[in-house]
Design a protein around this motif. Structure first.
Motif, PDB file in Angstrom:
ATOM      1  N   ARG A  57      45.329 -92.738  46.094  1.00 40.72           N
ATOM      2  CA  ARG A  57      43.868 -92.749  45.864  1.00 40.72           C
ATOM      3  C   ARG A  57      43.139 -92.166  47.076  1.00 40.72           C
ATOM      4  O   ARG A  57      42.185 -91.395  46.924  1.00 40.72           O
ATOM      5  CB  ARG A  57      43.426 -94.185  45.600  1.00 40.72           C
ATOM      6  CG  ARG A  57      41.983 -94.341  45.244  1.00 40.72           C
ATOM      7  CD  ARG A  57      41.698 -93.911  43.800  1.00 40.72           C
ATOM      8  NE  ARG A  57      40.296 -94.019  43.469  1.00 40.72           N
ATOM      9  CZ  ARG A  57      39.714 -95.084  42.945  1.00 40.72           C
ATOM     10  NH1 ARG A  57      40.426 -96.153  42.670  1.00 40.72           N
ATOM     11  NH2 ARG A  57      38.434 -95.086  42.692  1.00 40.72           N
ATOM     12  N   LEU A  58      43.576 -92.518  48.275  1.00 39.23           N
ATOM     13  CA  LEU A  58      42.964 -91.976  49.487  1.00 39.23           C
ATOM     14  C   LEU A  58      43.212 -90.472  49.608  1.00 39.23           C
ATOM     15  O   LEU A  58      42.329 -89.716  50.025  1.00 39.23           O
ATOM     16  CB  LEU A  58      43.507 -92.700  50.723  1.00 39.23           C
ATOM     17  CG  LEU A  58      43.063 -94.152  50.890  1.00 39.23           C
ATOM     18  CD1 LEU A  58      43.911 -94.858  51.930  1.00 39.23           C
ATOM     19  CD2 LEU A  58      41.583 -94.226  51.247  1.00 39.23           C
ATOM     20  N   GLU A  59      44.398 -90.041  49.207  1.00 41.65           N
ATOM     21  CA  GLU A  59      44.720 -88.614  49.273  1.00 41.65           C
ATOM     22  C   GLU A  59      43.882 -87.828  48.256  1.00 41.65           C
ATOM     23  O   GLU A  59      43.371 -86.757  48.567  1.00 41.65           O
ATOM     24  CB  GLU A  59      46.210 -88.402  49.018  1.00 41.65           C
ATOM     25  CG  GLU A  59      46.678 -86.995  49.278  1.00 41.65           C
ATOM     26  CD  GLU A  59      48.176 -86.825  49.178  1.00 41.65           C
ATOM     27  OE1 GLU A  59      48.640 -85.728  49.546  1.00 41.65           O
ATOM     28  OE2 GLU A  59      48.891 -87.745  48.739  1.00 41.65           O
ATOM     29  N   GLU A  60      43.728 -88.361  47.052  1.00 41.47           N
ATOM     30  CA  GLU A  60      42.912 -87.697  46.029  1.00 41.47           C
ATOM     31  C   GLU A  60      41.464 -87.550  46.489  1.00 41.47           C
ATOM     32  O   GLU A  60      40.787 -86.584  46.123  1.00 41.47           O
ATOM     33  CB  GLU A  60      42.967 -88.480  44.719  1.00 41.47           C
ATOM     34  CG  GLU A  60      44.295 -88.384  44.014  1.00 41.47           C
ATOM     35  CD  GLU A  60      44.455 -89.379  42.870  1.00 41.47           C
ATOM     36  OE1 GLU A  60      43.526 -90.210  42.635  1.00 41.47           O
ATOM     37  OE2 GLU A  60      45.506 -89.343  42.214  1.00 41.47           O
ATOM     38  N   ALA A  61      40.987 -88.487  47.288  1.00 40.57           N
ATOM     39  CA  ALA A  61      39.615 -88.431  47.809  1.00 40.57           C
ATOM     40  C   ALA A  61      39.506 -87.546  49.047  1.00 40.57           C
ATOM     41  O   ALA A  61      38.417 -87.352  49.576  1.00 40.57           O
ATOM     42  CB  ALA A  61      39.124 -89.837  48.131  1.00 40.57           C
ATOM     43  N   GLY A  62      40.625 -87.012  49.510  1.00 35.71           N
ATOM     44  CA  GLY A  62      40.613 -86.123  50.671  1.00 35.71           C
ATOM     45  C   GLY A  62      40.545 -86.829  52.008  1.00 35.71           C
ATOM     46  O   GLY A  62      40.246 -86.214  53.025  1.00 35.71           O
ATOM     47  N   LEU A  63      40.837 -88.132  52.029  1.00 33.52           N
ATOM     48  CA  LEU A  63      40.729 -88.904  53.266  1.00 33.52           C
ATOM     49  C   LEU A  63      42.022 -88.944  54.063  1.00 33.52           C
ATOM     50  O   LEU A  63      41.995 -89.142  55.277  1.00 33.52           O
ATOM     51  CB  LEU A  63      40.270 -90.334  52.946  1.00 33.52           C
ATOM     52  CG  LEU A  63      38.907 -90.416  52.253  1.00 33.52           C
ATOM     53  CD1 LEU A  63      38.629 -91.832  51.782  1.00 33.52           C
ATOM     54  CD2 LEU A  63      37.810 -89.918  53.166  1.00 33.52           C
ATOM     55  N   ILE A  64      43.155 -88.779  53.390  1.00 33.26           N
ATOM     56  CA  ILE A  64      44.439 -88.705  54.080  1.00 33.26           C
ATOM     57  C   ILE A  64      45.240 -87.546  53.502  1.00 33.26           C
ATOM     58  O   ILE A  64      44.939 -87.044  52.414  1.00 33.26           O
ATOM     59  CB  ILE A  64      45.277 -90.016  53.989  1.00 33.26           C
ATOM     60  CG1 ILE A  64      45.739 -90.281  52.560  1.00 33.26           C
ATOM     61  CG2 ILE A  64      44.520 -91.196  54.555  1.00 33.26           C
ATOM     62  CD1 ILE A  64      46.753 -91.423  52.454  1.00 33.26           C
ATOM     63  N   SER A  65      46.253 -87.127  54.239  1.00 30.21           N
ATOM     64  CA  SER A  65      47.190 -86.130  53.733  1.00 30.21           C
ATOM     65  C   SER A  65      48.595 -86.675  53.894  1.00 30.21           C
ATOM     66  O   SER A  65      48.846 -87.538  54.733  1.00 30.21           O
ATOM     67  CB  SER A  65      47.025 -84.793  54.460  1.00 30.21           C
ATOM     68  OG  SER A  65      47.322 -84.952  55.833  1.00 30.21           O
ATOM     69  N   ALA A  66      49.486 -86.169  53.071  1.00 29.12           N
ATOM     70  CA  ALA A  66      50.874 -86.624  53.092  1.00 29.12           C
ATOM     71  C   ALA A  66      51.788 -85.415  53.241  1.00 29.12           C
ATOM     72  O   ALA A  66      51.484 -84.326  52.746  1.00 29.12           O
ATOM     73  CB  ALA A  66      51.205 -87.378  51.810  1.00 29.12           C
ATOM     74  N   SER A  67      52.903 -85.628  53.930  1.00 31.80           N
ATOM     75  CA  SER A  67      53.892 -84.561  54.070  1.00 31.80           C
ATOM     76  C   SER A  67      55.283 -85.179  54.083  1.00 31.80           C
ATOM     77  O   SER A  67      55.475 -86.297  54.582  1.00 31.80           O
ATOM     78  CB  SER A  67      53.654 -83.754  55.350  1.00 31.80           C
ATOM     79  OG  SER A  67      53.747 -84.596  56.483  1.00 31.80           O
ATOM     80  N   LEU A  68      56.235 -84.461  53.511  1.00 30.54           N
ATOM     81  CA  LEU A  68      57.629 -84.909  53.515  1.00 30.54           C
ATOM     82  C   LEU A  68      58.350 -84.224  54.654  1.00 30.54           C
ATOM     83  O   LEU A  68      58.203 -83.024  54.858  1.00 30.54           O
ATOM     84  CB  LEU A  68      58.313 -84.562  52.193  1.00 30.54           C
ATOM     85  CG  LEU A  68      57.983 -85.441  51.007  1.00 30.54           C
ATOM     86  CD1 LEU A  68      58.670 -84.916  49.750  1.00 30.54           C
ATOM     87  CD2 LEU A  68      58.390 -86.883  51.244  1.00 30.54           C
ATOM     88  N   GLU A  69      59.131 -85.006  55.391  1.00 33.18           N
ATOM     89  CA  GLU A  69      59.936 -84.464  56.484  1.00 33.18           C
ATOM     90  C   GLU A  69      61.317 -85.089  56.418  1.00 33.18           C
ATOM     91  O   GLU A  69      61.475 -86.196  55.909  1.00 33.18           O
ATOM     92  CB  GLU A  69      59.285 -84.796  57.837  1.00 33.18           C
ATOM     93  CG  GLU A  69      57.932 -84.141  58.018  1.00 33.18           C
ATOM     94  CD  GLU A  69      57.294 -84.480  59.360  1.00 33.18           C
ATOM     95  OE1 GLU A  69      58.024 -84.890  60.292  1.00 33.18           O
ATOM     96  OE2 GLU A  69      56.065 -84.333  59.475  1.00 33.18           O
ATOM     97  N   LEU A  70      62.301 -84.369  56.935  1.00 37.13           N
ATOM     98  CA  LEU A  70      63.656 -84.898  56.979  1.00 37.13           C
ATOM     99  C   LEU A  70      63.898 -85.565  58.320  1.00 37.13           C
ATOM    100  O   LEU A  70      63.559 -85.020  59.370  1.00 37.13           O
ATOM    101  CB  LEU A  70      64.688 -83.785  56.773  1.00 37.13           C
ATOM    102  CG  LEU A  70      64.763 -83.188  55.373  1.00 37.13           C
ATOM    103  CD1 LEU A  70      65.783 -82.055  55.333  1.00 37.13           C
ATOM    104  CD2 LEU A  70      65.113 -84.241  54.346  1.00 37.13           C
ATOM    105  N   SER A  71      64.493 -86.753  58.269  1.00 37.70           N
ATOM    106  CA  SER A  71      64.855 -87.444  59.507  1.00 37.70           C
ATOM    107  C   SER A  71      66.134 -86.814  60.062  1.00 37.70           C
ATOM    108  O   SER A  71      66.754 -85.960  59.420  1.00 37.70           O
ATOM    109  CB  SER A  71      65.065 -88.934  59.234  1.00 37.70           C
ATOM    110  OG  SER A  71      66.198 -89.120  58.405  1.00 37.70           O
ATOM    111  N   LYS A  72      66.547 -87.240  61.235  1.00 38.58           N
ATOM    112  CA  LYS A  72      67.761 -86.700  61.864  1.00 38.58           C
ATOM    113  C   LYS A  72      68.998 -86.930  60.999  1.00 38.58           C
ATOM    114  O   LYS A  72      69.926 -86.141  61.026  1.00 38.58           O
ATOM    115  CB  LYS A  72      67.956 -87.317  63.249  1.00 38.58           C
ATOM    116  CG  LYS A  72      66.916 -86.879  64.230  1.00 38.58           C
ATOM    117  CD  LYS A  72      67.098 -87.542  65.577  1.00 38.58           C
ATOM    118  CE  LYS A  72      65.964 -87.161  66.506  1.00 38.58           C
ATOM    119  NZ  LYS A  72      66.024 -87.858  67.774  1.00 38.58           N
ATOM    120  N   ASP A  73      68.991 -88.034  60.243  1.00 39.59           N
ATOM    121  CA  ASP A  73      70.147 -88.320  59.387  1.00 39.59           C
ATOM    122  C   ASP A  73      69.996 -87.723  57.986  1.00 39.59           C
ATOM    123  O   ASP A  73      70.776 -88.037  57.083  1.00 39.59           O
ATOM    124  CB  ASP A  73      70.418 -89.818  59.315  1.00 39.59           C
ATOM    125  CG  ASP A  73      69.264 -90.629  58.742  1.00 39.59           C
ATOM    126  OD1 ASP A  73      68.224 -90.039  58.435  1.00 39.59           O
ATOM    127  OD2 ASP A  73      69.422 -91.852  58.592  1.00 39.59           O
TER     128      ASP A  73
END
Length: 109
Positions: A57-73
């Motif tokens: 809901r926060l992302e849809e309102a433009g207040l936060i962004s999300a990104s996928l990253e790979l951990s070391k494992d």
């Protein structure tokens, strides 16, 4: 978000997204730092599914962004961070935003 005032629809979306104590806590926890979902859920003592619902809901309102990253494992980790935003709530700001409301938003009044 840019430094231009939000449109009426954007303002409604932001205020609706922030009108929840869980989402306010998420915004506060992300102030000044990004965090990955599992860690943030632990810090806020919230289940990950509940955190995902509120973060969406926060992302849809433009207040936060999300990104996928790979951990070391090699594990996929979803990071959340605040976008740059400022909400100025005054009679003048509301008056300026109202003419830009979409037809759907005006019908919901």
């Amino acid at each position: 978000m840019s430094s231009t005032p939000p449109s009426g629809d954007e303002l409604l979306a932001m205020l609706a997204a922030l009108a929840n104590p869980h989402r306010l806590r998420i915004v506060a926890a992300l102030a000044g730092k990004r965090n990955y979902v599992s860690q943030l859920a632990r810090e806020l003592q919230m289940s990950r599914p509940l955190l995902h619902i509120h973060a969406q809901r926060l992302e849809e309102a433009g207040l936060i962004s999300a990104s996928l990253e790979l951990s070391k494992d090699g594990k996929a980790m979803k990071y959340l961070e605040l976008t740059s935003f400022e909400i100025v709530l005054s009679a003048a700001a509301i008056a300026a935003a109202v003419p830009t409301l979409s037809t759907d938003a005006k019908e919901k009044k």
